[in-house]
Design a protein around this motif. Structure first.
Motif, PDB file in Angstrom:
ATOM      1  N   ALA A 164      -6.296  -1.175  -6.464  1.00 50.79           N
ATOM      2  CA  ALA A 164      -6.701  -0.032  -5.972  1.00 50.79           C
ATOM      3  C   ALA A 164      -5.139   1.043  -6.104  1.00 50.79           C
ATOM      4  CB  ALA A 164      -6.810   0.307  -4.408  1.00 50.79           C
ATOM      5  N   TYR A 165      -3.856  -0.215  -5.658  1.00 52.88           N
ATOM      6  CA  TYR A 165      -2.705   0.339  -5.418  1.00 52.88           C
ATOM      7  C   TYR A 165      -2.009   0.586  -6.068  1.00 52.88           C
ATOM      8  CZ  TYR A 165      -3.859  -1.631  -0.531  1.00 52.88           C
ATOM      9  OH  TYR A 165      -3.768  -2.751   0.497  1.00 52.88           O
ATOM     10  N   GLY A 166      -2.647   0.024  -6.994  1.00 53.88           N
ATOM     11  CA  GLY A 166      -1.729   0.854  -9.082  1.00 53.88           C
ATOM     12  C   GLY A 166      -0.870  -0.143  -8.667  1.00 53.88           C
ATOM     13  N   ASN A 167      -0.210  -0.876  -8.190  1.00 46.28           N
ATOM     14  CA  ASN A 167       1.258  -1.065  -8.881  1.00 46.28           C
ATOM     15  C   ASN A 167       1.342  -2.905  -8.512  1.00 46.28           C
ATOM     16  OD1 ASN A 167       0.690  -2.461  -6.012  1.00 46.28           O
ATOM     17  ND2 ASN A 167       1.787  -0.867  -4.839  1.00 46.28           N
ATOM     18  N   GLU A 168       0.073  -3.341  -9.151  1.00 47.90           N
ATOM     19  CA  GLU A 168       0.304  -5.247  -8.804  1.00 47.90           C
ATOM     20  C   GLU A 168       0.665  -5.509 -10.494  1.00 47.90           C
ATOM     21  OE1 GLU A 168      -4.456  -6.780  -8.643  1.00 47.90           O
ATOM     22  OE2 GLU A 168      -3.873  -4.921 -10.227  1.00 47.90           O
ATOM     23  N   ARG A 169       0.994  -4.229 -10.981  1.00 46.28           N
ATOM     24  CA  ARG A 169       2.064  -4.747 -12.129  1.00 46.28           C
ATOM     25  C   ARG A 169       3.580  -5.296 -11.872  1.00 46.28           C
ATOM     26  NH1 ARG A 169       0.372  -4.138 -17.508  1.00 46.28           N
ATOM     27  NH2 ARG A 169      -1.327  -2.909 -17.275  1.00 46.28           N
ATOM     28  N   GLU A 170       3.911  -4.756 -11.058  1.00 44.38           N
ATOM     29  CA  GLU A 170       5.044  -4.062 -10.369  1.00 44.38           C
ATOM     30  C   GLU A 170       5.608  -5.252  -9.179  1.00 44.38           C
ATOM     31  OE1 GLU A 170       4.609  -0.605 -12.649  1.00 44.38           O
ATOM     32  OE2 GLU A 170       3.032  -1.572 -10.925  1.00 44.38           O
ATOM     33  N   VAL A 171       4.326  -5.492  -9.182  1.00 40.59           N
ATOM     34  CA  VAL A 171       4.343  -6.962  -7.751  1.00 40.59           C
ATOM     35  C   VAL A 171       4.888  -7.745  -8.886  1.00 40.59           C
ATOM     36  CG1 VAL A 171       2.982  -8.740  -6.545  1.00 40.59           C
ATOM     37  CG2 VAL A 171       2.571  -5.942  -6.198  1.00 40.59           C
ATOM     38  N   GLY A 172       4.005  -8.596  -9.914  1.00 40.41           N
ATOM     39  CA  GLY A 172       4.242 -10.015 -10.778  1.00 40.41           C
ATOM     40  C   GLY A 172       5.992  -9.052 -10.833  1.00 40.41           C
ATOM     41  N   GLU A 173       6.676  -8.234 -11.802  1.00 38.73           N
ATOM     42  CA  GLU A 173       7.154  -8.250 -12.239  1.00 38.73           C
ATOM     43  C   GLU A 173       8.409  -8.489 -11.303  1.00 38.73           C
ATOM     44  OE1 GLU A 173       8.187  -4.138 -13.625  1.00 38.73           O
ATOM     45  OE2 GLU A 173       6.655  -4.889 -14.840  1.00 38.73           O
ATOM     46  N   GLY A 174       8.038  -7.693  -9.615  1.00 41.18           N
ATOM     47  CA  GLY A 174       8.656  -9.138  -8.640  1.00 41.18           C
ATOM     48  C   GLY A 174       9.066 -10.021  -8.016  1.00 41.18           C
ATOM     49  N   ILE A 175       7.631 -10.699  -8.911  1.00 41.23           N
ATOM     50  CA  ILE A 175       7.640 -11.662  -8.143  1.00 41.23           C
ATOM     51  C   ILE A 175       8.334 -12.434  -9.542  1.00 41.23           C
ATOM     52  CG2 ILE A 175       6.389 -14.074  -8.387  1.00 41.23           C
ATOM     53  CD1 ILE A 175       4.720 -12.301  -7.175  1.00 41.23           C
ATOM     54  N   ARG A 176       8.536 -12.596 -10.739  1.00 44.26           N
ATOM     55  CA  ARG A 176       9.695 -13.585 -11.687  1.00 44.26           C
ATOM     56  C   ARG A 176      11.066 -13.183 -11.515  1.00 44.26           C
ATOM     57  NH1 ARG A 176       4.485 -10.718 -14.012  1.00 44.26           N
ATOM     58  NH2 ARG A 176       5.544  -9.226 -15.302  1.00 44.26           N
ATOM     59  N   PHE A 227       0.836  -0.927  -0.148  1.00 47.27           N
ATOM     60  CA  PHE A 227       0.069  -0.027  -0.173  1.00 47.27           C
ATOM     61  C   PHE A 227       0.382   1.367  -0.145  1.00 47.27           C
ATOM     62  CE2 PHE A 227      -2.275   2.599   2.900  1.00 47.27           C
ATOM     63  CZ  PHE A 227      -3.562   3.227   1.829  1.00 47.27           C
ATOM     64  N   GLN A 228       0.425   2.333  -0.840  1.00 45.53           N
ATOM     65  CA  GLN A 228       1.527   3.347  -1.010  1.00 45.53           C
ATOM     66  C   GLN A 228       2.965   2.883  -1.699  1.00 45.53           C
ATOM     67  OE1 GLN A 228       0.593   5.103   2.522  1.00 45.53           O
ATOM     68  NE2 GLN A 228      -1.422   6.601   2.234  1.00 45.53           N
ATOM     69  N   SER A 229       2.753   1.877  -2.802  1.00 46.99           N
ATOM     70  CA  SER A 229       4.310   1.636  -2.087  1.00 46.99           C
ATOM     71  C   SER A 229       4.557   2.190  -3.616  1.00 46.99           C
ATOM     72  CB  SER A 229       4.983   0.314  -2.110  1.00 46.99           C
ATOM     73  OG  SER A 229       5.184  -0.119  -0.701  1.00 46.99           O
TER      74      SER A 229
END
Length: 293
Positions: free
Chosen positions: A46-58, A19-21
């Motif tokens: 709503a955080y607007g960072n799901e794409r970046e979370v996915g990139e971090g996991i990969r 959240f807020q990252s």
């Protein structure tokens, strides 16, 4: 440490919250957390960072099945068909073909019929195997009772504001009665400061009770708060983009708090909410459109 949800799915008790990252910092934060040992990441449309979370996991090199991925449907996507499509958006951004836990972000009591329809879509996604568990966030006891009366699957998780200064005993009791796991957002007391503004604003990291218990164990106040959650059977999702803090927050598995220490932390409760009231209609915020994948 793993927790078993009411449908038998296991979930790491401690996760990284984002959240807020800022999106530009999220990928590195997720990579750092997974390198540290976290296996649970909590995000939201709503955080607007799901794409970046996915990139971090990969980027971590871990198998998808090794990471418990949790995200949330935003209010503007409530409704049966809309929520089915919210799954498409979330999985598309995350780059995954299933979610471990999908929850409704708010009760939105001003449009609770759409909330019920959204939850029924979660039930469909669960039955189809597109999610492994479903739940809610910020649901108070009256919201839960209304939801349970209108749906078939008891939520696996209720994610709410919960920290030593706001413990929500009524919510925890109802969750326990129904076999719902309580998950704490803002688990270390509003990140740094709690509550309010001006002279009433105090640094929770300087709270004398937490500091004294921390001194006993050679741990920081943040670590004491996280351990308190874990020992009382909750999930906690501390947020940080600082690799040192991310690692510190994970260093809570090598000590235990005794009954007196747990009681002293419980006694810090003020009953004062720091975040938004779940019964308030925030029309402008609720109308926020979640972009396509």
């Amino acid at each position: 440490m793993e927790l078993t949800l009411n449908n038998g799915v296991t979930m790491p008790a401690l996760g990284l919250g984002v959240f807020q990252s800022p999106p530009e910092q999220t990928t590195a934060a997720v990579e750092a957390a997974l390198a540290t040992g976290y296996r649970h990441i909590d995000t939201a449309a709503a955080y607007g960072n799901e794409r970046e979370v996915g990139e971090g996991i990969r980027s971590s090199g871990l198998d998808r099945s090794d990471v418990f991925v949790e995200t949330k449907v935003w209010v503007s996507d409530y409704g049966y068909d809309e929520t089915l499509h919210a799954w498409d958006k979330a999985t598309g951004k995350l780059g995954v073909d299933y979610l471990d836990l999908l929850i409704l972000h708010q009760p939105a009591p001003d449009r609770f019929g759409k909330t019920i329809a959204a939850y029924k879509a979660l039930e469909t996604l669960l039955a189809d195997g597109r999610v492994r568990a479903i739940g809610v966030s910020n649901f108070m006891p009256h919201h839960l009772e209304q939801l349970l009366a209108a749906t078939d699957v008891v939520p696996a998780v209720n994610q709410v504001e919960l920290h030593p200064f706001f413990t929500q005993p009524a919510v925890q009791a109802v969750d326990t009665d129904h076999g719902i796991l309580t998950q704490a957002w803002s688990p270390i007391g509003g990140i740094t400061f709690y509550p309010g503004w001006g002279e009433s604003r105090r640094n929770v990291m300087e709270d004398p009770t937490l500091a004294a218990i921390g001194h006993t164990h050679g741990k920081s106040p943040a670590q004491i708060m996280l351990r308190w959650h874990l020992e009382q059977g909750r999930s906690a999702i501390p947020k940080s983009t600082n690799p040192a803090r991310i690692a510190e927050n994970f260093g809570v598995f090598d000590f235990e708090l005794n009954a007196d220490e747990l009681a002293a932390i419980d006694a810090l409760d003020t009953g004062v909410r720091n975040g938004p009231d779940p019964d308030e209609a925030r029309l402008e915020r609720f109308a926020m459109v979640i972009p396509e994948a």
